[in-house]
Design a protein around this motif. Structure first.
Motif, PDB file in Angstrom:
ATOM      1  N   GLY A 198       0.821  -1.216   0.000  1.00  0.00           N
ATOM      2  CA  GLY A 198       0.000   0.000   0.000  1.00  0.00           C
ATOM      3  C   GLY A 198       0.846   1.254   0.000  1.00  0.00           C
ATOM      4  N   LEU A 199       1.916   1.262   0.807  1.00  0.00           N
ATOM      5  CA  LEU A 199       2.793   2.429   0.848  1.00  0.00           C
ATOM      6  C   LEU A 199       3.529   2.620  -0.476  1.00  0.00           C
ATOM      7  CD1 LEU A 199       4.324   2.147   4.434  1.00  0.00           C
ATOM      8  CD2 LEU A 199       2.856   3.977   3.572  1.00  0.00           C
ATOM      9  N   SER A 200       3.953   1.538  -1.082  1.00  0.00           N
ATOM     10  CA  SER A 200       4.635   1.646  -2.382  1.00  0.00           C
ATOM     11  C   SER A 200       3.698   2.215  -3.440  1.00  0.00           C
ATOM     12  CB  SER A 200       5.155   0.273  -2.815  1.00  0.00           C
ATOM     13  OG  SER A 200       6.109  -0.223  -1.898  1.00  0.00           O
ATOM     14  N   LYS A 201       2.457   1.780  -3.397  1.00  0.00           N
ATOM     15  CA  LYS A 201       1.469   2.291  -4.354  1.00  0.00           C
ATOM     16  C   LYS A 201       1.226   3.784  -4.141  1.00  0.00           C
ATOM     17  CE  LYS A 201      -3.102   1.121  -6.171  1.00  0.00           C
ATOM     18  NZ  LYS A 201      -4.291   0.224  -6.002  1.00  0.00           N
ATOM     19  N   MET A 202       1.165   4.203  -2.879  1.00  0.00           N
ATOM     20  CA  MET A 202       0.962   5.633  -2.599  1.00  0.00           C
ATOM     21  C   MET A 202       2.158   6.460  -3.044  1.00  0.00           C
ATOM     22  SD  MET A 202      -0.793   5.471   1.168  1.00  0.00           S
ATOM     23  CE  MET A 202      -2.178   4.375   1.460  1.00  0.00           C
ATOM     24  N   ARG A 203       3.358   5.939  -2.851  1.00  0.00           N
ATOM     25  CA  ARG A 203       4.544   6.683  -3.285  1.00  0.00           C
ATOM     26  C   ARG A 203       4.558   6.840  -4.798  1.00  0.00           C
ATOM     27  NH1 ARG A 203      10.184   4.888  -0.864  1.00  0.00           N
ATOM     28  NH2 ARG A 203      10.711   6.750  -2.072  1.00  0.00           N
ATOM     29  N   ARG A 204       4.177   5.796  -5.517  1.00  0.00           N
ATOM     30  CA  ARG A 204       4.117   5.902  -6.976  1.00  0.00           C
ATOM     31  C   ARG A 204       3.090   6.941  -7.402  1.00  0.00           C
ATOM     32  NH1 ARG A 204       4.401   0.228  -6.646  1.00  0.00           N
ATOM     33  NH2 ARG A 204       2.161   0.086  -7.029  1.00  0.00           N
ATOM     34  N   THR A 205       1.943   6.951  -6.709  1.00  0.00           N
ATOM     35  CA  THR A 205       0.915   7.934  -7.041  1.00  0.00           C
ATOM     36  C   THR A 205       1.407   9.346  -6.774  1.00  0.00           C
ATOM     37  OG1 THR A 205      -0.824   6.332  -6.504  1.00  0.00           O
ATOM     38  CG2 THR A 205      -1.454   8.649  -6.595  1.00  0.00           C
ATOM     39  N   CYS A 206       2.085   9.550  -5.651  1.00  0.00           N
ATOM     40  CA  CYS A 206       2.611  10.875  -5.328  1.00  0.00           C
ATOM     41  C   CYS A 206       3.635  11.325  -6.361  1.00  0.00           C
ATOM     42  CB  CYS A 206       3.239  10.869  -3.940  1.00  0.00           C
ATOM     43  SG  CYS A 206       2.047  10.758  -2.574  1.00  0.00           S
ATOM     44  N   VAL A 207       4.472  10.405  -6.811  1.00  0.00           N
ATOM     45  CA  VAL A 207       5.475  10.753  -7.822  1.00  0.00           C
ATOM     46  C   VAL A 207       4.787  11.173  -9.118  1.00  0.00           C
ATOM     47  CG1 VAL A 207       7.284   9.800  -9.292  1.00  0.00           C
ATOM     48  CG2 VAL A 207       7.322   9.359  -6.848  1.00  0.00           C
ATOM     49  N   ARG A 208       3.747  10.449  -9.517  1.00  0.00           N
ATOM     50  CA  ARG A 208       3.030  10.801 -10.742  1.00  0.00           C
ATOM     51  C   ARG A 208       2.342  12.157 -10.615  1.00  0.00           C
ATOM     52  NH1 ARG A 208      -0.031   5.031 -12.013  1.00  0.00           N
ATOM     53  NH2 ARG A 208       1.834   3.835 -12.577  1.00  0.00           N
ATOM     54  N   LEU A 209       1.683  12.387  -9.476  1.00  0.00           N
ATOM     55  CA  LEU A 209       1.012  13.669  -9.283  1.00  0.00           C
ATOM     56  C   LEU A 209       2.023  14.819  -9.261  1.00  0.00           C
ATOM     57  CD1 LEU A 209      -1.657  12.769  -6.555  1.00  0.00           C
ATOM     58  CD2 LEU A 209      -2.000  13.019  -9.017  1.00  0.00           C
ATOM     59  N   HIS A 210       3.144  14.604  -8.592  1.00  0.00           N
ATOM     60  CA  HIS A 210       4.178  15.650  -8.551  1.00  0.00           C
ATOM     61  C   HIS A 210       4.697  15.939  -9.953  1.00  0.00           C
ATOM     62  CE1 HIS A 210       7.701  17.947  -7.502  1.00  0.00           C
ATOM     63  NE2 HIS A 210       8.492  17.025  -8.013  1.00  0.00           N
ATOM     64  N   ARG A 211       4.879  14.897 -10.753  1.00  0.00           N
ATOM     65  CA  ARG A 211       5.373  15.097 -12.118  1.00  0.00           C
ATOM     66  C   ARG A 211       4.373  15.908 -12.939  1.00  0.00           C
ATOM     67  NH1 ARG A 211       5.720   9.990 -13.570  1.00  0.00           N
ATOM     68  NH2 ARG A 211       7.722   9.725 -12.535  1.00  0.00           N
ATOM     69  N   GLN A 212       3.084  15.597 -12.809  1.00  0.00           N
ATOM     70  CA  GLN A 212       2.065  16.347 -13.532  1.00  0.00           C
ATOM     71  C   GLN A 212       2.014  17.801 -13.069  1.00  0.00           C
ATOM     72  OE1 GLN A 212      -0.924  12.700 -13.069  1.00  0.00           O
ATOM     73  NE2 GLN A 212      -1.861  14.389 -14.154  1.00  0.00           N
ATOM     74  N   LEU A 213       1.993  18.000 -11.748  1.00  0.00           N
ATOM     75  CA  LEU A 213       1.889  19.360 -11.218  1.00  0.00           C
ATOM     76  C   LEU A 213       3.130  20.183 -11.538  1.00  0.00           C
ATOM     77  CD1 LEU A 213       0.275  18.588  -7.752  1.00  0.00           C
ATOM     78  CD2 LEU A 213      -0.770  19.867  -9.613  1.00  0.00           C
ATOM     79  N   ALA A 214       4.291  19.554 -11.484  1.00  0.00           N
ATOM     80  CA  ALA A 214       5.516  20.289 -11.802  1.00  0.00           C
ATOM     81  C   ALA A 214       5.479  20.789 -13.239  1.00  0.00           C
ATOM     82  CB  ALA A 214       6.738  19.396 -11.569  1.00  0.00           C
ATOM     83  N   GLY A 215       4.977  19.947 -14.155  1.00  0.00           N
ATOM     84  CA  GLY A 215       4.867  20.372 -15.547  1.00  0.00           C
ATOM     85  C   GLY A 215       3.901  21.525 -15.723  1.00  0.00           C
ATOM     86  N   LEU A 216       2.746  21.451 -15.074  1.00  0.00           N
ATOM     87  CA  LEU A 216       1.768  22.536 -15.165  1.00  0.00           C
ATOM     88  C   LEU A 216       2.310  23.827 -14.554  1.00  0.00           C
ATOM     89  CD1 LEU A 216      -1.656  20.813 -14.366  1.00  0.00           C
ATOM     90  CD2 LEU A 216      -0.986  21.909 -16.496  1.00  0.00           C
ATOM     91  N   ARG A 217       2.974  23.704 -13.410  1.00  0.00           N
ATOM     92  CA  ARG A 217       3.532  24.891 -12.758  1.00  0.00           C
ATOM     93  C   ARG A 217       4.511  25.605 -13.676  1.00  0.00           C
ATOM     94  NH1 ARG A 217       6.766  22.798  -8.342  1.00  0.00           N
ATOM     95  NH2 ARG A 217       7.330  24.976  -8.050  1.00  0.00           N
ATOM     96  N   VAL A 218       5.391  24.850 -14.303  1.00  0.00           N
ATOM     97  CA  VAL A 218       6.387  25.448 -15.194  1.00  0.00           C
ATOM     98  C   VAL A 218       5.700  26.168 -16.349  1.00  0.00           C
ATOM     99  CG1 VAL A 218       8.234  24.916 -16.823  1.00  0.00           C
ATOM    100  CG2 VAL A 218       8.222  23.835 -14.578  1.00  0.00           C
ATOM    101  N   LEU A 219       4.647  25.541 -16.903  1.00  0.00           N
ATOM    102  CA  LEU A 219       3.938  26.164 -18.022  1.00  0.00           C
ATOM    103  C   LEU A 219       3.371  27.521 -17.651  1.00  0.00           C
ATOM    104  CD1 LEU A 219       1.942  23.200 -19.632  1.00  0.00           C
ATOM    105  CD2 LEU A 219       4.084  24.215 -20.383  1.00  0.00           C
ATOM    106  N   PHE A 220       2.686  27.601 -16.515  1.00  0.00           N
ATOM    107  CA  PHE A 220       2.031  28.847 -16.152  1.00  0.00           C
ATOM    108  C   PHE A 220       3.018  29.887 -15.623  1.00  0.00           C
ATOM    109  CE2 PHE A 220      -1.658  25.968 -16.070  1.00  0.00           C
ATOM    110  CZ  PHE A 220      -2.455  26.659 -16.964  1.00  0.00           C
ATOM    111  N   HIS A 221       4.100  29.445 -15.015  1.00  0.00           N
ATOM    112  CA  HIS A 221       5.130  30.410 -14.624  1.00  0.00           C
ATOM    113  C   HIS A 221       5.778  31.035 -15.863  1.00  0.00           C
ATOM    114  CE1 HIS A 221       5.205  30.249 -10.289  1.00  0.00           C
ATOM    115  NE2 HIS A 221       5.257  28.924 -10.275  1.00  0.00           N
ATOM    116  N   ARG A 222       6.020  30.218 -16.876  1.00  0.00           N
ATOM    117  CA  ARG A 222       6.589  30.757 -18.113  1.00  0.00           C
ATOM    118  C   ARG A 222       5.588  31.672 -18.820  1.00  0.00           C
ATOM    119  NH1 ARG A 222       9.344  25.243 -20.629  1.00  0.00           N
ATOM    120  NH2 ARG A 222      11.123  25.137 -19.175  1.00  0.00           N
ATOM    121  N   LEU A 223       4.308  31.265 -18.815  1.00  0.00           N
ATOM    122  CA  LEU A 223       3.293  32.095 -19.453  1.00  0.00           C
ATOM    123  C   LEU A 223       3.148  33.428 -18.738  1.00  0.00           C
ATOM    124  CD1 LEU A 223       1.119  32.224 -21.660  1.00  0.00           C
ATOM    125  CD2 LEU A 223      -0.484  31.211 -20.023  1.00  0.00           C
TER     126      LEU A 223
END
Length: 340
Positions: A198-223
């Motif tokens: 369960g913990l491994s699954k949550m860590r994978r989910t957090c990594v995926r969410l962080h990757r998505q959010l980091a990409g969106l953040r960069v886009l709007f900061h650049r915009l």
């Protein structure tokens, strides 16, 4: 890149003899902010009183053929029809287009899989499409149907980004609740095998969410840093406001990832302690059985002159030697502090 040319009249290109192929839903956004749902099995007619949001299923071959003939900038059209799986946003010829990541939607709830929303936006038209059912656009559709008002097409796109953040926020809340439950079990020395998975699954989910959010953040900061003075007010996104919210959400996701990592380390430490206790018990038993094994080996030798072979009580004496040797080994280990 920004251009000074007037926006292309893409709305008139929607005039078709029949229904638009591959259309999932359509809305007309009136000047008062009201959203009117349009039938997808009838022709979409342009109107001077409002703007349009057309959402497509990009897996439909007919949709791709229809979009290929849409009068929007070539770069925006190519991105709509591409298979690019990285987040991006561009501005060209009074058209804003790009790719956002979102969570794939199951029948009842969001999954942990990542999907991608492609869009092209002009002053009077928002074209969006996906290959899988996504959470954010579906949530936006529901809020529009419930009476939510949007002032412009840019406000509609901002609402979609808000729903992306809301979906991830709900996912983060669920992860936090699950971590609380796992932490309680770990503190009570529960080391079930399902906890680590369960913990491994949550860590994978957090990594995926962080990757998505980091990409969106960069886009709007650049915009936010771009010069959009030549862009129509109807197309200007509140990039700073969106980036600020994504920054806060990403910070929460990173904290959840760190918390899950620490819990996994603590669980691993408890499992190691439990394994060491088991090995210690096994070592004690082995050491207690060594002297009796030696006695048994001596009496089991097939040689002449073994003691007690002609004694009627020889077995009882040998058994006493076995028990006594085990007891002696136990006392020696206790004296040395091996057994407490």
């Amino acid at each position: 890149m920004l251009a000074d040319r007037p926006p292309a009249n893409v709305v008139t290109s929607l005039l078709t003899p029949g229904a638009v192929p591959g259309l999932v839903w359509a809305f007309r956004l009136h000047h008062d902010g009201r959203a009117e749902a349009l039938p997808i099995d009838a022709p979409i007619e342009p109107s001077h009183d409002g703007r349009l949001w057309l959402h497509f299923n990009l897996t439909d071959v007919r949709t791709r053929a229809w979009l290929a003939n849409l009068h929007i900038p070539q770069l925006a059209r190519d991105l709509l029809l591409s298979n690019d799986n990285f987040q991006q946003i561009h501005i060209v010829d009074h058209c804003v287009y790009g790719v956002f990541s979102d969570l794939v939607r199951d029948i009842n709830e969001a999954t942990r899989e990542t999907g991608y929303l492609r869009f092209a936006m002009t002053e009077r038209l928002l074209i969006s499409g996906r290959h899988q059912a996504l959470c954010a656009v579906d949530a936006t559709r529901r809020v529009l149907e419930s009476g939510h008002r949007v002032d412009s097409v840019a406000s509609l796109l901002e609402k979609i980004v808000d729903e992306i953040a809301d979906t991830m926020d709900r996912m983060a809340d669920k992860i936090g609740t699950d971590l609380d439950a796992i932490e309680e079990r770990v503190l009570t020395n529960d080391t079930g095998s399902e906890l680590r998975s369960g913990l491994s699954k949550m860590r994978r989910t957090c990594v995926r969410l962080h990757r998505q959010l980091a990409g969106l953040r960069v886009l709007f900061h650049r915009l936010e840093q771009k010069n959009t003075d030549n862009l129509s007010p109807a197309l200007r996104l509140q990039a700073g406001k969106l980036a600020q919210r994504l920054d806060g959400l990403d910070h929460d996701i990173v904290e959840l990832h760190e918390r899950s990592r620490l819990l996994e380390e603590e669980l691993r430490f408890k499992l190691e302690e439990e394994s060491n206790r088991h090995l210690h018990a096994l070592s004690v038993v082995t050491m207690m059985l060594l002297p009796p094994t030696l006695v048994t080996g001596i009496f089991g030798m097939n040689t002449k002159g073994l003691p007690l072979t002609d004694t009627d009580s020889g077995f009882l004496v040998a058994a006493g030697l076995l028990i006594g040797s085990s007891l002696l080994a136990y006392l020696v280990m206790r004296r040395l502090g091996i057994v407490r």
